[in-house]
Scaffold this active site. Sequence first.
Site, mmCIF file in Angstrom:
data_model
loop_
_atom_site.group_PDB
_atom_site.id
_atom_site.type_symbol
_atom_site.label_atom_id
_atom_site.label_comp_id
_atom_site.label_asym_id
_atom_site.label_seq_id
_atom_site.Cartn_x
_atom_site.Cartn_y
_atom_site.Cartn_z
ATOM 1 N N HIS A 173 -1.233 -5.551 1.952
ATOM 2 C CA HIS A 173 -2.475 -6.325 1.877
ATOM 3 C C HIS A 173 -2.167 -7.613 1.124
ATOM 4 C CE1 HIS A 173 -5.942 -3.346 2.665
ATOM 5 N NE2 HIS A 173 -6.229 -4.434 3.331
ATOM 6 N N GLU A 196 0.846 -1.191 0.000
ATOM 7 C CA GLU A 196 0.000 0.000 0.000
ATOM 8 C C GLU A 196 0.886 1.248 0.000
ATOM 9 O OE1 GLU A 196 -3.029 -0.067 -0.572
ATOM 10 O OE2 GLU A 196 -3.680 -2.101 -0.073
HETATM 11 N N1 PCA Z 1 -8.552 -6.807 6.402
HETATM 12 C C1 PCA Z 1 -9.480 -5.739 6.663
HETATM 13 C C2 PCA Z 1 -9.388 -5.482 8.136
HETATM 14 C C3 PCA Z 1 -8.666 -6.643 8.705
HETATM 15 C C4 PCA Z 1 -8.100 -7.354 7.561
HETATM 16 O O1 PCA Z 1 -7.319 -8.314 7.610
HETATM 17 C C5 PCA Z 1 -9.259 -4.514 5.788
HETATM 18 O O2 PCA Z 1 -8.788 -4.662 4.643
HETATM 19 O O3 PCA Z 1 -9.559 -3.404 6.213
#
Ligand code: PCA
Length: 219
Positions: free
Chosen positions: A168, A83
């Site tokens: 992510h 990110e």
């Molecule tokens: N993904 C969520 C919150 C916790 C997670 O593992 C998100 O993308 O906000």
Amino acid sequence: MTKLLITYFGAFEGVEKNPTREIAENVGGALAHTHPDVDVTLHELPVSFVGSSSELTRVLAETSADAVLSLGVAVGREKASIERVAINLDDARIADNDGDKAQDRPIRPDAPAAYFTRLPYRHLVTEMTAQNLPVEISDTAGTFVCNHVFYELMHALASTEIPGGFVHIPATRPDTETASHAANMTAHPETGGIEGREVPTLPVNTVSNIVQRIAEAMV
Ligand code: PCA
């Protein structure tokens, strides 16, 4: 000794078992071999806007980390994403684990609108893409708890030189499994998933490798 803190999340709506835990454990285990001089702390954060802030503050103070990497799952994405930017906004379609359904809410009313990552993302993505690893730069961490933690982390680090950032990961599958879709998870439109579509997965080993490379670049 360098102290690296890796945070991950637990279960929340649509995700019974958060794959970030296994990835964090794998990376912690791998670094113990490749970088015995690095002291790695793994810490689970609650999927709660308010709760994650206080827990992050607490663990940052407790570990006095020299580098911090936060992980979250983005169900529906096909690649691991570094990110690039955290925004000062909580806004969710689903409630967090405390029933908080934030809408149009600044995380910190008097703080900057956004913070950039301190991960060397260009170098990492160029290098790993050349080796056919599924990784990309993302310009939205969404507006749910992941973006919230990313923002809070960069806010906390802003007055320091400490490297930090957020990655992510997609839904994962066991390395031995060939089916490439997760039937037991619900896509998150906030982070690129499309509701009603099959959820793509990557093998645990592939995601662990990517996150390990990112962690190694920080220490
Ligand atoms: N993904 C969520 C919150 C916790 C997670 O593992 C998100 O993308 O906000």
